[in-house]
Scaffold this motif. Structure first.
Motif, mmCIF file in Angstrom:
data_model
loop_
_atom_site.group_PDB
_atom_site.id
_atom_site.type_symbol
_atom_site.label_atom_id
_atom_site.label_comp_id
_atom_site.label_asym_id
_atom_site.label_seq_id
_atom_site.Cartn_x
_atom_site.Cartn_y
_atom_site.Cartn_z
ATOM 1 N N MET A 1 0.836 -1.167 0.000
ATOM 2 C CA MET A 1 0.000 0.000 0.000
ATOM 3 C C MET A 1 0.886 1.238 0.000
ATOM 4 S SD MET A 1 -2.737 1.188 2.865
ATOM 5 C CE MET A 1 -1.500 1.519 4.091
ATOM 6 N N GLU A 2 0.459 2.223 -0.742
ATOM 7 C CA GLU A 2 1.211 3.469 -0.840
ATOM 8 C C GLU A 2 0.302 4.632 -0.467
ATOM 9 O OE1 GLU A 2 3.891 5.803 -4.202
ATOM 10 O OE2 GLU A 2 2.575 4.163 -4.824
ATOM 11 N N LEU A 3 0.802 5.509 0.404
ATOM 12 C CA LEU A 3 0.082 6.716 0.800
ATOM 13 C C LEU A 3 0.812 7.915 0.218
ATOM 14 C CD1 LEU A 3 -0.556 5.931 4.581
ATOM 15 C CD2 LEU A 3 -2.092 5.551 2.648
ATOM 16 N N ILE A 4 0.112 8.711 -0.568
ATOM 17 C CA ILE A 4 0.725 9.856 -1.230
ATOM 18 C C ILE A 4 0.024 11.129 -0.751
ATOM 19 C CG2 ILE A 4 1.249 10.946 -3.443
ATOM 20 C CD1 ILE A 4 0.868 8.056 -4.651
ATOM 21 N N PRO A 5 0.726 11.978 0.027
ATOM 22 C CA PRO A 5 0.116 13.235 0.447
ATOM 23 C C PRO A 5 -0.192 14.105 -0.768
ATOM 24 C CG PRO A 5 2.122 12.791 1.685
ATOM 25 C CD PRO A 5 2.073 11.806 0.560
ATOM 26 N N ARG A 6 -1.356 14.707 -0.780
ATOM 27 C CA ARG A 6 -1.760 15.635 -1.839
ATOM 28 C C ARG A 6 -2.031 16.975 -1.158
ATOM 29 N NH1 ARG A 6 0.216 13.452 -6.261
ATOM 30 N NH2 ARG A 6 -0.562 11.343 -6.621
ATOM 31 N N ASN A 7 -1.064 17.865 -1.247
ATOM 32 C CA ASN A 7 -1.114 19.138 -0.564
ATOM 33 C C ASN A 7 -0.767 20.245 -1.550
ATOM 34 O OD1 ASN A 7 -1.863 19.992 1.936
ATOM 35 N ND2 ASN A 7 0.177 19.953 2.805
ATOM 36 N N PRO A 8 -1.662 20.575 -2.484
ATOM 37 C CA PRO A 8 -1.342 21.573 -3.500
ATOM 38 C C PRO A 8 -1.018 22.929 -2.874
ATOM 39 C CG PRO A 8 -3.687 21.100 -3.497
ATOM 40 C CD PRO A 8 -3.049 20.138 -2.553
ATOM 41 N N THR A 9 -0.147 23.650 -3.521
ATOM 42 C CA THR A 9 0.237 24.976 -3.030
ATOM 43 C C THR A 9 -0.389 26.093 -3.848
ATOM 44 O OG1 THR A 9 2.234 24.911 -4.378
ATOM 45 C CG2 THR A 9 2.428 24.153 -2.096
ATOM 46 N N GLN A 10 -1.066 25.752 -4.938
ATOM 47 C CA GLN A 10 -1.739 26.759 -5.753
ATOM 48 C C GLN A 10 -3.219 26.404 -5.879
ATOM 49 O OE1 GLN A 10 0.290 27.082 -9.480
ATOM 50 N NE2 GLN A 10 2.077 28.065 -8.584
ATOM 51 N N GLY A 11 -4.054 27.440 -5.887
ATOM 52 C CA GLY A 11 -5.480 27.248 -6.096
ATOM 53 C C GLY A 11 -6.261 26.869 -4.858
ATOM 54 N N VAL A 12 -5.592 26.753 -3.716
ATOM 55 C CA VAL A 12 -6.246 26.415 -2.457
ATOM 56 C C VAL A 12 -5.425 27.026 -1.325
ATOM 57 C CG1 VAL A 12 -5.051 24.189 -2.156
ATOM 58 C CG2 VAL A 12 -7.306 24.529 -1.131
ATOM 59 N N TYR A 13 -6.065 27.326 -0.236
ATOM 60 C CA TYR A 13 -5.355 27.892 0.915
ATOM 61 C C TYR A 13 -4.327 26.878 1.436
ATOM 62 C CZ TYR A 13 -8.825 25.039 3.294
ATOM 63 O OH TYR A 13 -9.616 23.992 3.693
ATOM 64 N N PRO A 14 -3.245 27.351 2.062
ATOM 65 C CA PRO A 14 -2.212 26.425 2.536
ATOM 66 C C PRO A 14 -2.679 25.630 3.760
ATOM 67 C CG PRO A 14 -1.673 28.677 3.153
ATOM 68 C CD PRO A 14 -2.898 28.744 2.299
ATOM 69 N N ALA A 15 -2.276 24.392 3.808
ATOM 70 C CA ALA A 15 -2.518 23.566 4.992
ATOM 71 C C ALA A 15 -1.527 23.983 6.078
ATOM 72 C CB ALA A 15 -2.328 22.092 4.650
ATOM 73 N N THR A 16 -1.914 23.790 7.329
ATOM 74 C CA THR A 16 -0.978 24.044 8.418
ATOM 75 C C THR A 16 -0.101 22.809 8.595
ATOM 76 O OG1 THR A 16 -2.597 23.309 10.066
ATOM 77 C CG2 THR A 16 -2.521 25.678 9.570
ATOM 78 N N GLU A 17 0.868 22.912 9.470
ATOM 79 C CA GLU A 17 1.840 21.822 9.593
ATOM 80 C C GLU A 17 1.289 20.552 10.219
ATOM 81 O OE1 GLU A 17 4.024 23.026 13.760
ATOM 82 O OE2 GLU A 17 4.766 23.921 11.917
ATOM 83 N N ASP A 18 0.077 20.593 10.787
ATOM 84 C CA ASP A 18 -0.437 19.406 11.467
ATOM 85 C C ASP A 18 -1.458 18.615 10.655
ATOM 86 O OD1 ASP A 18 -2.382 21.420 11.769
ATOM 87 O OD2 ASP A 18 -3.097 20.588 13.655
ATOM 88 N N TYR A 19 -1.660 18.958 9.371
ATOM 89 C CA TYR A 19 -2.536 18.158 8.517
ATOM 90 C C TYR A 19 -2.192 18.394 7.056
ATOM 91 C CZ TYR A 19 -5.522 21.898 6.659
ATOM 92 O OH TYR A 19 -5.987 22.983 5.990
ATOM 93 N N VAL A 20 -2.724 17.542 6.172
ATOM 94 C CA VAL A 20 -2.615 17.723 4.721
ATOM 95 C C VAL A 20 -4.030 17.789 4.162
ATOM 96 C CG1 VAL A 20 -0.382 16.571 4.467
ATOM 97 C CG2 VAL A 20 -2.461 15.235 4.271
ATOM 98 N N HIS A 21 -4.156 18.390 2.984
ATOM 99 C CA HIS A 21 -5.480 18.491 2.375
ATOM 100 C C HIS A 21 -6.039 17.120 1.999
ATOM 101 C CE1 HIS A 21 -5.990 22.778 2.244
ATOM 102 N NE2 HIS A 21 -4.825 22.960 1.673
ATOM 103 N N ALA A 22 -5.189 16.217 1.540
ATOM 104 C CA ALA A 22 -5.672 14.914 1.086
ATOM 105 C C ALA A 22 -4.533 13.896 1.111
ATOM 106 C CB ALA A 22 -6.223 15.023 -0.336
ATOM 107 N N VAL A 23 -4.912 12.630 1.146
ATOM 108 C CA VAL A 23 -3.957 11.530 1.007
ATOM 109 C C VAL A 23 -4.532 10.575 -0.026
ATOM 110 C CG1 VAL A 23 -2.929 9.510 2.112
ATOM 111 C CG2 VAL A 23 -3.028 11.659 3.346
ATOM 112 N N GLU A 24 -3.747 10.309 -1.052
ATOM 113 C CA GLU A 24 -4.130 9.308 -2.038
ATOM 114 C C GLU A 24 -3.640 7.954 -1.548
ATOM 115 O OE1 GLU A 24 -3.112 8.099 -6.659
ATOM 116 O OE2 GLU A 24 -2.712 10.147 -5.993
#
Length: 128
Positions: A1-24
């Motif tokens: 199994m592979e977990l890939i953080p999806r934390n775009p830096t454009q087009g959406v507000y920035p995530a803080t250091e304690d979470y990510v927007h999504a994980v694939e």
């Protein structure tokens, strides 16, 4: 199994250091959906303080995950229900500590729980 953080830096507000927007999640074969878990001891009594309840919640989550041969490393999503917004910082700190600094998509909601003694409830999704 592979977990890939999806934390775009454009087009959406920035995530803080304690979470990510999504994980694939790739290659997962099992999903575990965990009900809202409260800070209750094995006899069903709530911890006396917020900190006590957060410890109990994470102990309970460890036990539930272990029943499926999983650990907190398998958690890919968390939702916290807080009785008071002032609990957010302690809840985030407990989550970061419990996950060993690993960040996952998370949401915290202020809500009335079914019992006034229940200060926090956390539901989770895990995968393997």
């Amino acid at each position: 199994m592979e977990l890939i953080p999806r934390n775009p830096t454009q087009g959406v507000y920035p995530a803080t250091e304690d979470y990510v927007h999504a994980v694939e999640v790739r290659g997962a074969q099992r999903l575990l959906f965990i009900s809202g878990t409260m800070g209750l001891d094995p006899s069903g009594r709530p911890g006396e303080t917020l900190e006590d309840q957060l410890v109990l919640i994470w102990d309970n989550l460890h036990a539930i995950l272990a029943s499926a041969d999983m650990t907190v490393d398998n958690i890919v999503r968390l939702t916290s229900y807080l009785r008071d917004a002032s609990y957010a910082e302690a809840n985030a700190a407990a989550r970061v500590a419990a996950l060993g600094g690993r960040v996952v998509p998370t949401t915290a909601i202020v809500a009335q729980t079914l019992s006034d003694d229940w200060l926090v409830e956390i539901e989770a999704i895990a995968t393997a």
